[in-house]
Design a protein around this motif. Structure first.
Motif, short mmCIF file in Angstrom:
data_model
loop_
_atom_site.label_atom_id
_atom_site.label_comp_id
_atom_site.label_asym_id
_atom_site.label_seq_id
_atom_site.Cartn_x
_atom_site.Cartn_y
_atom_site.Cartn_z
N ARG A 87 0.83 -1.21 0.00
CA ARG A 87 0.00 0.00 0.00
C ARG A 87 0.87 1.26 0.00
O ARG A 87 0.58 2.22 -0.71
CB ARG A 87 -0.94 0.00 1.21
N LEU A 88 1.93 1.25 0.78
CA LEU A 88 2.85 2.39 0.81
C LEU A 88 3.46 2.62 -0.57
O LEU A 88 3.57 3.76 -1.03
CB LEU A 88 3.95 2.18 1.86
N THR A 89 3.86 1.55 -1.21
CA THR A 89 4.45 1.64 -2.55
C THR A 89 3.44 2.18 -3.55
O THR A 89 3.76 3.07 -4.34
CB THR A 89 4.97 0.26 -3.00
N GLU A 90 2.23 1.67 -3.51
CA GLU A 90 1.20 2.08 -4.47
C GLU A 90 0.77 3.53 -4.30
O GLU A 90 0.33 4.16 -5.26
CB GLU A 90 -0.03 1.17 -4.35
N THR A 91 0.88 4.06 -3.09
CA THR A 91 0.48 5.45 -2.85
C THR A 91 1.63 6.43 -2.99
O THR A 91 1.48 7.61 -2.66
CB THR A 91 -0.16 5.61 -1.45
N GLY A 92 2.76 5.96 -3.48
CA GLY A 92 3.89 6.84 -3.72
C GLY A 92 4.79 7.08 -2.52
O GLY A 92 5.66 7.94 -2.55
N ALA A 93 4.60 6.32 -1.47
CA ALA A 93 5.43 6.46 -0.27
C ALA A 93 6.50 5.38 -0.27
O ALA A 93 6.64 4.61 0.68
CB ALA A 93 4.56 6.40 0.98
N GLY A 94 7.27 5.33 -1.36
CA GLY A 94 8.28 4.29 -1.53
C GLY A 94 9.34 4.27 -0.44
O GLY A 94 9.78 3.21 -0.02
N LEU A 95 9.75 5.44 0.02
CA LEU A 95 10.76 5.48 1.08
C LEU A 95 10.22 4.89 2.38
O LEU A 95 10.94 4.19 3.10
CB LEU A 95 11.26 6.91 1.31
N TYR A 96 8.95 5.15 2.67
CA TYR A 96 8.33 4.54 3.84
C TYR A 96 8.24 3.03 3.67
O TYR A 96 8.41 2.28 4.63
CB TYR A 96 6.94 5.11 4.09
N ALA A 97 7.96 2.57 2.46
CA ALA A 97 7.89 1.14 2.20
C ALA A 97 9.24 0.48 2.45
O ALA A 97 9.33 -0.57 3.10
CB ALA A 97 7.42 0.87 0.77
N VAL A 98 10.30 1.08 1.94
CA VAL A 98 11.64 0.55 2.15
C VAL A 98 11.99 0.58 3.64
O VAL A 98 12.53 -0.39 4.19
CB VAL A 98 12.68 1.32 1.31
N ALA A 99 11.66 1.69 4.30
CA ALA A 99 11.93 1.81 5.74
C ALA A 99 11.15 0.74 6.52
O ALA A 99 11.68 0.17 7.49
CB ALA A 99 11.55 3.20 6.24
#
Length: 124
Positions: A87-99
């Protein structure tokens, strides 16, 4: 009989996961899934403690079923971790997804090793 221990642990673990997740997440104004992170790291710590206790002969197989399989199985959640990362990746929060991935794996392993270390100190 063993399945009753697993069920008893899960009866406590599942609502504990939900309530902890909601309580932690409500205190953060961020898209980062702090609630899931907290329950997963806590579960890793409990499993580490239980593993260390079992290795030292201080935890019976019944306790392992109750706490390890039942409680921690219902408390921790790999599926929600995966969904929230996606969900983080799909909403453009890629850095949060990696974190989330790096932090969860690192903190989870650290908590498990810490739990084993504490248990070995206590029961050795």
């Amino acid at each position: 009989m063993n399945w009753l221990l697993v069920i008893a642990g899960a009866v406590v673990g599942a609502p504990l996961r939900y309530l902890t997740d909601r309580a932690v997440q409500s205190r953060h104004d961020s898209v980062f899934p702090w609630g899931t992170f907290a329950v997963n790291v806590t579960g890793c710590l409990i499993l580490g403690l239980l593993t260390g206790a079992a290795s030292a002969g201080a935890a019976s197989s019944h306790l392992q079923l109750l706490l390890g399989t039942g409680l921690c199985g219902a408390l921790t959640t790999y599926s929600t971790f995966s969904y929230e990362t996606l969900r983080l990746t799909e909403t453009g929060a890629g850095l949060y997804a990696v974190a989330n991935v790096v932090g969860s794996v690192t903190a989870g392993l650290g908590a498990a090793f810490l739990g084993v270390s504490i248990a070995e100190t206590v029961w050795s």
